[in-house]
Design a protein around this motif. Sequence first.
Motif, PDB file in Angstrom:
ATOM      1  N   LEU A  11       0.804  -1.224   0.000  1.00  0.00           N
ATOM      2  CA  LEU A  11       0.000   0.000   0.000  1.00  0.00           C
ATOM      3  C   LEU A  11       0.839   1.276   0.000  1.00  0.00           C
ATOM      4  O   LEU A  11       0.326   2.377  -0.204  1.00  0.00           O
ATOM      5  CB  LEU A  11      -0.906   0.018   1.244  1.00  0.00           C
ATOM      6  CG  LEU A  11      -1.892  -1.142   1.369  1.00  0.00           C
ATOM      7  CD1 LEU A  11      -2.580  -1.106   2.731  1.00  0.00           C
ATOM      8  CD2 LEU A  11      -2.920  -1.091   0.247  1.00  0.00           C
ATOM      9  N   LEU A 120       0.115   2.117   7.756  1.00  0.00           N
ATOM     10  CA  LEU A 120      -0.844   1.417   6.896  1.00  0.00           C
ATOM     11  C   LEU A 120      -1.216   0.025   7.414  1.00  0.00           C
ATOM     12  O   LEU A 120      -1.961  -0.695   6.747  1.00  0.00           O
ATOM     13  CB  LEU A 120      -0.259   1.293   5.478  1.00  0.00           C
ATOM     14  CG  LEU A 120      -0.115   2.622   4.717  1.00  0.00           C
ATOM     15  CD1 LEU A 120       0.803   2.461   3.517  1.00  0.00           C
ATOM     16  CD2 LEU A 120      -1.464   3.156   4.279  1.00  0.00           C
ATOM     17  N   ASP A 122      -3.197  -2.802   9.223  1.00  0.00           N
ATOM     18  CA  ASP A 122      -4.606  -2.979   9.582  1.00  0.00           C
ATOM     19  C   ASP A 122      -4.808  -2.635  11.060  1.00  0.00           C
ATOM     20  O   ASP A 122      -3.919  -2.898  11.871  1.00  0.00           O
ATOM     21  CB  ASP A 122      -4.988  -4.464   9.410  1.00  0.00           C
ATOM     22  CG  ASP A 122      -5.733  -4.697   8.113  1.00  0.00           C
ATOM     23  OD1 ASP A 122      -6.089  -3.706   7.453  1.00  0.00           O
ATOM     24  OD2 ASP A 122      -5.945  -5.871   7.771  1.00  0.00           O
ATOM     25  N   TRP A 489      -6.271   4.245   1.050  1.00  0.00           N
ATOM     26  CA  TRP A 489      -5.593   3.971   2.326  1.00  0.00           C
ATOM     27  C   TRP A 489      -4.830   5.187   2.812  1.00  0.00           C
ATOM     28  O   TRP A 489      -4.857   5.540   3.988  1.00  0.00           O
ATOM     29  CB  TRP A 489      -4.636   2.783   2.157  1.00  0.00           C
ATOM     30  CG  TRP A 489      -5.313   1.473   2.360  1.00  0.00           C
ATOM     31  CD1 TRP A 489      -6.008   0.767   1.424  1.00  0.00           C
ATOM     32  CD2 TRP A 489      -5.375   0.726   3.572  1.00  0.00           C
ATOM     33  NE1 TRP A 489      -6.499  -0.377   1.982  1.00  0.00           N
ATOM     34  CE2 TRP A 489      -6.123  -0.441   3.298  1.00  0.00           C
ATOM     35  CE3 TRP A 489      -4.871   0.913   4.861  1.00  0.00           C
ATOM     36  CZ2 TRP A 489      -6.381  -1.408   4.266  1.00  0.00           C
ATOM     37  CZ3 TRP A 489      -5.118  -0.044   5.822  1.00  0.00           C
ATOM     38  CH2 TRP A 489      -5.873  -1.187   5.527  1.00  0.00           C
TER      39      TRP A 489
END
Length: 508
Positions: A11, A120, A122, A489
């Motif tokens: 990401l 980034l 989770d 994101w």
Amino acid sequence: MAPKHSDPWKLVIPAPRRCTVDLEAEGFSLPEVVTLFSDAEGGSEVIQAALPRIDRICQGTVYRWKRAADAAPAAVRLTPGDVEEGHYELAVTSAGVTVRAGGTAGFSAGLATVVQAVLLLDHGQTVLPAVTILDHPAYPWRGFMVDVARHFLPMESLHRVLDVVWLLRLNRFHLHLTDDQGWRLPVSAYPLLTDVGGWRSDCTSEGGRYGGFYSAGELRELDSDAAALGITVVPEIDLPGHASAAITAYPQIGCSREVPGVETRWGIFPAVISPVSQAARDFIRTVFAAATEVFQGPYIHVGGDEVMTESWASLTSEAGQEDQLYQQIVRFMTETVLELGRVPLVWDEASRLDLPRDTIILNWREPEFAGAALERGYRIVLCPQARRTYLDHKHRDTPLEAGRLSVCTVHDSSRYEPLLYVREALGPDLPGADRVLGGQGNLWTEGVRFHSEVEYMGYLRLAAISEGLWTGTPGAAAWSEGFRERLEWWRGRMIASGVNVYPGAMEA
Ligand code: ACM
């Protein structure tokens, strides 16, 4: 079977070049206090300059970052490696994170990648997946310009902008310090530049006036923080046009003794520095020398755009000679910068002139002007206004959206890659292509008054632009296959850190 961990590395913006992730390996369990250590030249300075930035950037996470007292327990180590200047190698194992580089630029970029990956993760995931990254930029010039003349941004704002410039692995921070509407650079030999030229009438401001300026000390601190992160601040002193504020402070540098007043309107104005007067030349030399005492980087941008050469008609005996005066004054400015040991930059109107070939051209108009500048032998930086890098334009074509003059969607900025951009217009055989240094996003501030508006207009499209500059492949090439999701994101994490990033649609 689902992998053990989700993958923040895929990401990161801009994408690292070579990235091998192992989601089944143990990875590194991040402690809540992430310690940093360096035994490398430049590495400690990177950590020092990055720490307050990481604190701001990571506000929305549970992690706190701190310098480790010694090497043994550090979570993240910056360590010397046999790696080319500007490149870095990054390895995450169960033992921790190691960034290897040959100097400041590589350490800085490597650390920025680590911080983004942590950002980034989770929610609830505390393991940074195992990875090996080998990374380097496609272009040596990857920039962001902020206009602090049309609206004055407090120094705190510039530090926060620098946070994001760093996080996106950009390496040029261009400050447009002077314009018709305000002069923000202190010059001790010309105190009225800031005392008078720093302020304009404004019926919407308390006391009916608006403005401000920086102290030399504040600018030096910003410059040295940036330098410690491998980021060069590029000061711009925009002359001989866009000079109403300067001429209001010192009318003797203009073409008549008239005092134009510090401009309260937006546009292009006839207050232009005299190309023939000794007072103007003394002024230019002194002001540029003052800039070299504040900024340590190799560049000084001298402007040269949107000059109303008609203002010089009374100085010439024959029609059409104004262009020669334009040549004389811009040549004098660029030669003065070279004499001061710095490299001059100009906007692309001046690229039709015969200037020292060390001059770097910033191409903001059509690609044909970029082609012409390359043909003349100049090095160029591309920041086209047409639907790519002008971040004062609206994100969408609706009267409800902030911005002015034109539209540039996030998707438009994602299409940006400097060479692709000129080759699409001029054909694949581009003589002098090796002199395309890179590009930058430009944020003009006629319609941007506050820092939160800088965040709104700038940060999502700047992320989009950074992809093409770092990887050499525009983000839009993989728009639906992942780049759009990466921007989502980025936006989500910016919002979680309290940043006022643009929340709307990314396409027209
Ligand atoms: C510019 O937009 N006048 C450089």
